[in-house]
Design a protein around this motif. Structure first.
Motif, PDB file in Angstrom:
ATOM      1  N   GLY A  90       0.832  -1.197   0.000  1.00  0.00           N
ATOM      2  CA  GLY A  90       0.000   0.000   0.000  1.00  0.00           C
ATOM      3  C   GLY A  90       0.866   1.245   0.000  1.00  0.00           C
ATOM      4  N   GLY A  91       0.221   2.370  -0.028  1.00  0.00           N
ATOM      5  CA  GLY A  91       0.943   3.630  -0.013  1.00  0.00           C
ATOM      6  C   GLY A  91      -0.004   4.799  -0.102  1.00  0.00           C
ATOM      7  N   GLY A  92       0.538   5.984   0.090  1.00  0.00           N
ATOM      8  CA  GLY A  92      -0.303   7.171   0.027  1.00  0.00           C
ATOM      9  C   GLY A  92       0.531   8.433  -0.044  1.00  0.00           C
ATOM     10  N   GLU A  93      -0.145   9.534  -0.280  1.00  0.00           N
ATOM     11  CA  GLU A  93       0.503  10.842  -0.342  1.00  0.00           C
ATOM     12  C   GLU A  93      -0.526  11.896   0.029  1.00  0.00           C
ATOM     13  OE1 GLU A  93       1.835  10.765  -4.343  1.00  0.00           O
ATOM     14  OE2 GLU A  93      -0.170  10.934  -5.189  1.00  0.00           O
ATOM     15  N   ARG A 107      -4.747   6.087  -8.094  1.00  0.00           N
ATOM     16  CA  ARG A 107      -3.505   5.458  -7.647  1.00  0.00           C
ATOM     17  C   ARG A 107      -3.641   4.934  -6.216  1.00  0.00           C
ATOM     18  NH1 ARG A 107      -0.458   9.173  -9.181  1.00  0.00           N
ATOM     19  NH2 ARG A 107      -0.413  10.433  -7.275  1.00  0.00           N
ATOM     20  N   THR A 108      -4.247   5.725  -5.353  1.00  0.00           N
ATOM     21  CA  THR A 108      -4.383   5.333  -3.957  1.00  0.00           C
ATOM     22  C   THR A 108      -5.342   4.161  -3.804  1.00  0.00           C
ATOM     23  OG1 THR A 108      -3.981   7.627  -3.281  1.00  0.00           O
ATOM     24  CG2 THR A 108      -4.929   6.146  -1.640  1.00  0.00           C
ATOM     25  N   PHE A 109      -6.495   4.234  -4.435  1.00  0.00           N
ATOM     26  CA  PHE A 109      -7.482   3.176  -4.272  1.00  0.00           C
ATOM     27  C   PHE A 109      -7.091   1.913  -5.027  1.00  0.00           C
ATOM     28  CE2 PHE A 109     -10.049   5.911  -1.855  1.00  0.00           C
ATOM     29  CZ  PHE A 109     -11.075   5.149  -1.301  1.00  0.00           C
ATOM     30  N   ASP A 110      -6.416   2.056  -6.162  1.00  0.00           N
ATOM     31  CA  ASP A 110      -5.956   0.859  -6.870  1.00  0.00           C
ATOM     32  C   ASP A 110      -4.961   0.082  -6.020  1.00  0.00           C
ATOM     33  OD1 ASP A 110      -7.550   1.363  -9.018  1.00  0.00           O
ATOM     34  OD2 ASP A 110      -5.928   1.897 -10.397  1.00  0.00           O
ATOM     35  N   THR A 139      -4.222   3.687  11.521  1.00  0.00           N
ATOM     36  CA  THR A 139      -4.980   4.490  12.479  1.00  0.00           C
ATOM     37  C   THR A 139      -5.815   5.548  11.780  1.00  0.00           C
ATOM     38  OG1 THR A 139      -3.044   5.924  12.754  1.00  0.00           O
ATOM     39  CG2 THR A 139      -3.337   4.164  14.379  1.00  0.00           C
ATOM     40  N   THR A 140      -5.442   5.904  10.562  1.00  0.00           N
ATOM     41  CA  THR A 140      -6.241   6.881   9.811  1.00  0.00           C
ATOM     42  C   THR A 140      -7.614   6.333   9.431  1.00  0.00           C
ATOM     43  OG1 THR A 140      -5.340   6.207   7.658  1.00  0.00           O
ATOM     44  CG2 THR A 140      -4.165   7.943   8.842  1.00  0.00           C
ATOM     45  N   SER A 141      -7.847   5.031   9.641  1.00  0.00           N
ATOM     46  CA  SER A 141      -9.166   4.465   9.362  1.00  0.00           C
ATOM     47  C   SER A 141     -10.231   5.073  10.269  1.00  0.00           C
ATOM     48  CB  SER A 141      -9.151   2.946   9.533  1.00  0.00           C
ATOM     49  OG  SER A 141      -8.974   2.589  10.904  1.00  0.00           O
ATOM     50  N   ILE A 142      -9.817   5.592  11.435  1.00  0.00           N
ATOM     51  CA  ILE A 142     -10.789   6.189  12.358  1.00  0.00           C
ATOM     52  C   ILE A 142     -10.401   7.590  12.801  1.00  0.00           C
ATOM     53  CG2 ILE A 142     -11.484   3.935  13.241  1.00  0.00           C
ATOM     54  CD1 ILE A 142     -10.004   4.746  15.885  1.00  0.00           C
ATOM     55  N   SER A 143      -9.250   8.070  12.363  1.00  0.00           N
ATOM     56  CA  SER A 143      -8.738   9.348  12.848  1.00  0.00           C
ATOM     57  C   SER A 143      -8.451  10.268  11.673  1.00  0.00           C
ATOM     58  CB  SER A 143      -7.456   9.113  13.660  1.00  0.00           C
ATOM     59  OG  SER A 143      -6.921  10.330  14.124  1.00  0.00           O
ATOM     60  N   VAL A 150      -8.006  10.841   1.105  1.00  0.00           N
ATOM     61  CA  VAL A 150      -8.136   9.716   0.171  1.00  0.00           C
ATOM     62  C   VAL A 150      -7.457   8.478   0.743  1.00  0.00           C
ATOM     63  CG1 VAL A 150      -7.611   8.898  -2.148  1.00  0.00           C
ATOM     64  CG2 VAL A 150      -8.351  11.260  -1.805  1.00  0.00           C
ATOM     65  N   TYR A 151      -6.245   8.653   1.258  1.00  0.00           N
ATOM     66  CA  TYR A 151      -5.561   7.538   1.911  1.00  0.00           C
ATOM     67  C   TYR A 151      -6.389   7.002   3.083  1.00  0.00           C
ATOM     68  CZ  TYR A 151      -2.043   5.010   4.645  1.00  0.00           C
ATOM     69  OH  TYR A 151      -1.366   4.056   5.359  1.00  0.00           O
ATOM     70  N   SER A 152      -6.899   7.900   3.910  1.00  0.00           N
ATOM     71  CA  SER A 152      -7.666   7.489   5.078  1.00  0.00           C
ATOM     72  C   SER A 152      -8.906   6.711   4.672  1.00  0.00           C
ATOM     73  CB  SER A 152      -8.056   8.716   5.904  1.00  0.00           C
ATOM     74  OG  SER A 152      -6.912   9.433   6.328  1.00  0.00           O
ATOM     75  N   ALA A 153      -9.583   7.165   3.632  1.00  0.00           N
ATOM     76  CA  ALA A 153     -10.771   6.464   3.152  1.00  0.00           C
ATOM     77  C   ALA A 153     -10.416   5.076   2.634  1.00  0.00           C
ATOM     78  CB  ALA A 153     -11.461   7.280   2.063  1.00  0.00           C
ATOM     79  N   SER A 154      -9.277   4.974   1.972  1.00  0.00           N
ATOM     80  CA  SER A 154      -8.862   3.664   1.455  1.00  0.00           C
ATOM     81  C   SER A 154      -8.586   2.689   2.590  1.00  0.00           C
ATOM     82  CB  SER A 154      -7.631   3.806   0.550  1.00  0.00           C
ATOM     83  OG  SER A 154      -6.448   4.064   1.291  1.00  0.00           O
ATOM     84  N   LYS A 155      -8.003   3.178   3.687  1.00  0.00           N
ATOM     85  CA  LYS A 155      -7.698   2.307   4.815  1.00  0.00           C
ATOM     86  C   LYS A 155      -8.952   1.956   5.612  1.00  0.00           C
ATOM     87  CE  LYS A 155      -3.358   1.607   4.151  1.00  0.00           C
ATOM     88  NZ  LYS A 155      -2.834   0.252   3.851  1.00  0.00           N
ATOM     89  N   ALA A 156      -9.936   2.847   5.628  1.00  0.00           N
ATOM     90  CA  ALA A 156     -11.224   2.498   6.229  1.00  0.00           C
ATOM     91  C   ALA A 156     -11.904   1.389   5.435  1.00  0.00           C
ATOM     92  CB  ALA A 156     -12.115   3.732   6.300  1.00  0.00           C
ATOM     93  N   ALA A 157     -11.752   1.423   4.123  1.00  0.00           N
ATOM     94  CA  ALA A 157     -12.293   0.350   3.283  1.00  0.00           C
ATOM     95  C   ALA A 157     -11.628  -0.978   3.603  1.00  0.00           C
ATOM     96  CB  ALA A 157     -12.107   0.695   1.809  1.00  0.00           C
ATOM     97  N   VAL A 158     -10.300  -0.958   3.778  1.00  0.00           N
ATOM     98  CA  VAL A 158      -9.577  -2.184   4.117  1.00  0.00           C
ATOM     99  C   VAL A 158     -10.069  -2.747   5.450  1.00  0.00           C
ATOM    100  CG1 VAL A 158      -7.313  -3.104   4.787  1.00  0.00           C
ATOM    101  CG2 VAL A 158      -7.522  -1.620   2.790  1.00  0.00           C
ATOM    102  N   ARG A 159     -10.247  -1.865   6.436  1.00  0.00           N
ATOM    103  CA  ARG A 159     -10.735  -2.338   7.716  1.00  0.00           C
ATOM    104  C   ARG A 159     -12.104  -3.026   7.562  1.00  0.00           C
ATOM    105  NH1 ARG A 159     -12.675  -4.624  11.051  1.00  0.00           N
ATOM    106  NH2 ARG A 159     -12.907  -4.201  13.267  1.00  0.00           N
ATOM    107  N   ASN A 160     -12.965  -2.470   6.712  1.00  0.00           N
ATOM    108  CA  ASN A 160     -14.294  -3.045   6.532  1.00  0.00           C
ATOM    109  C   ASN A 160     -14.283  -4.312   5.702  1.00  0.00           C
ATOM    110  OD1 ASN A 160     -16.705  -1.474   7.753  1.00  0.00           O
ATOM    111  ND2 ASN A 160     -15.202   0.078   7.189  1.00  0.00           N
ATOM    112  N   PHE A 161     -13.254  -4.539   4.889  1.00  0.00           N
ATOM    113  CA  PHE A 161     -13.106  -5.854   4.267  1.00  0.00           C
ATOM    114  C   PHE A 161     -13.069  -6.932   5.335  1.00  0.00           C
ATOM    115  CE2 PHE A 161     -10.712  -4.237   0.222  1.00  0.00           C
ATOM    116  CZ  PHE A 161     -11.921  -4.091  -0.445  1.00  0.00           C
ATOM    117  N   ALA A 162     -12.315  -6.716   6.396  1.00  0.00           N
ATOM    118  CA  ALA A 162     -12.190  -7.737   7.444  1.00  0.00           C
ATOM    119  C   ALA A 162     -13.545  -8.043   8.061  1.00  0.00           C
ATOM    120  CB  ALA A 162     -11.199  -7.282   8.511  1.00  0.00           C
ATOM    121  N   ARG A 163     -14.331  -7.021   8.334  1.00  0.00           N
ATOM    122  CA  ARG A 163     -15.656  -7.224   8.936  1.00  0.00           C
ATOM    123  C   ARG A 163     -16.540  -8.110   8.068  1.00  0.00           C
ATOM    124  NH1 ARG A 163     -15.520  -1.481  10.527  1.00  0.00           N
ATOM    125  NH2 ARG A 163     -15.492  -1.369  12.805  1.00  0.00           N
ATOM    126  N   ASN A 164     -16.475  -7.896   6.778  1.00  0.00           N
ATOM    127  CA  ASN A 164     -17.373  -8.607   5.865  1.00  0.00           C
ATOM    128  C   ASN A 164     -16.837  -9.965   5.445  1.00  0.00           C
ATOM    129  OD1 ASN A 164     -19.731  -6.646   4.941  1.00  0.00           O
ATOM    130  ND2 ASN A 164     -17.893  -5.421   5.249  1.00  0.00           N
TER     131      ASN A 164
END
Length: 250
Positions: A90-93, A107-110, A139-143, A150-164
């Protein structure tokens, strides 16, 4: 050092530096056959030397499905199954609202979402029943962080993959968990913060916000990943494990 992963097959994407490299090294030290991915051959060659043991490097970009296929084709040539997948690449800017471009978003979401999704999905034919998937969130998934939406939103998506995915995979008893590092000493972090004195100043400032009084080290994140992947965490499923010195708890 234990041998919790003796004779286990482990895939670590983004395994050439930082958290991925530290985790691949830890898995190898505990007896695993480790497969790592990275985009640059030079970095892969150096990582193999650093990791030691039974490690195989596959050059690839996990946002490209053909590269994901090549990864698992390589694994299948050597092993009949996979025990652990650590979808870490992963990565971000930084880009504040008003300056976000379509290229930045894609780039971030891909990398962070599409890549994680298909790294996990394409592993399923080889992933053994009762196996483990660990995802790298943040930690940006909730902070909130200025300029980092954009990075934070992508990491929130990853966290929700685990839930589902724990529901999708429950009949196969495959556990899926997310590890969410806080500020961690890596080359990628230094680059993100502008390098040199500027990066050090930012890290010093952030360390002052963390109850532990310092930023994290890649080995500390690696130990958390190995716990989640191990039988010691046999009843841990769908969680987000923060490894951040307490930063997001205050």
């Amino acid at each position: 050092m234990t041998n919790r992963f003796d004779n286990k097959v482990v895939v670590v994407t983004g395994g050439t530096s930082g958290i991925g490299l530290a985790t691949a090294k830890a898995f190898s030290a505990e007896g695993a056959s480790v497969f790592i991915t990275g985009r640059r051959q030079e970095a892969l060659d150096e990582a193999v030397k650093t990791i030691g043991g039974r490690v195989t490097a596959i050059r690839g970009d996990m946002s490209r499905l053909a590269d994901v296929d090549r990864l698992y084709d390589t694994v299948q040539q050597k092993h009949g199954q996979i025990d652990v997948v650590f979808a870490n690449a992963g990565g971000g800017e930084f880009a504040p609202l008003g300056a976000i471009t379509e290229e930045h978003y894609e780039r971030t979401f891909d990398t962070n979402v599409k890549g994680v999704l298909f790294t996990a999905q394409k592993a399923l034919p080889l992933l053994k029943d009762g196996g483990s998937v660990v995802l790298t969130s943040s930690t940006t998934s909730i902070s909130g962080t200025p300029g980092f939406s954009v990075y934070s939103a992508s990491k929130a998506a990853v966290r929700n993959f685990a839930r589902n995915w724990i529901l999708d995979l429950k009949d196969r008893h495959i556990r899926v968990n997310a590890v969410s590092p806080g500020v961690t000493e890596t080359a990628g972090l230094n680059e993100l913060f502008g390098g040199g004195d500027q990066a050090q100043g930012t890290k010093d400032y952030l360390a002052g916000l963390i109850p532990a009084g310092r930023i994290g080290q890649p080995d500390e994140i690696a130990r958390a990943v190995l716990f989640l992947a191990s039988d010691e965490a046999s009843f841990v499923n769908g969680i987000e494990l923060f490894v951040d010195g307490g930063q997001v708890q205050i």
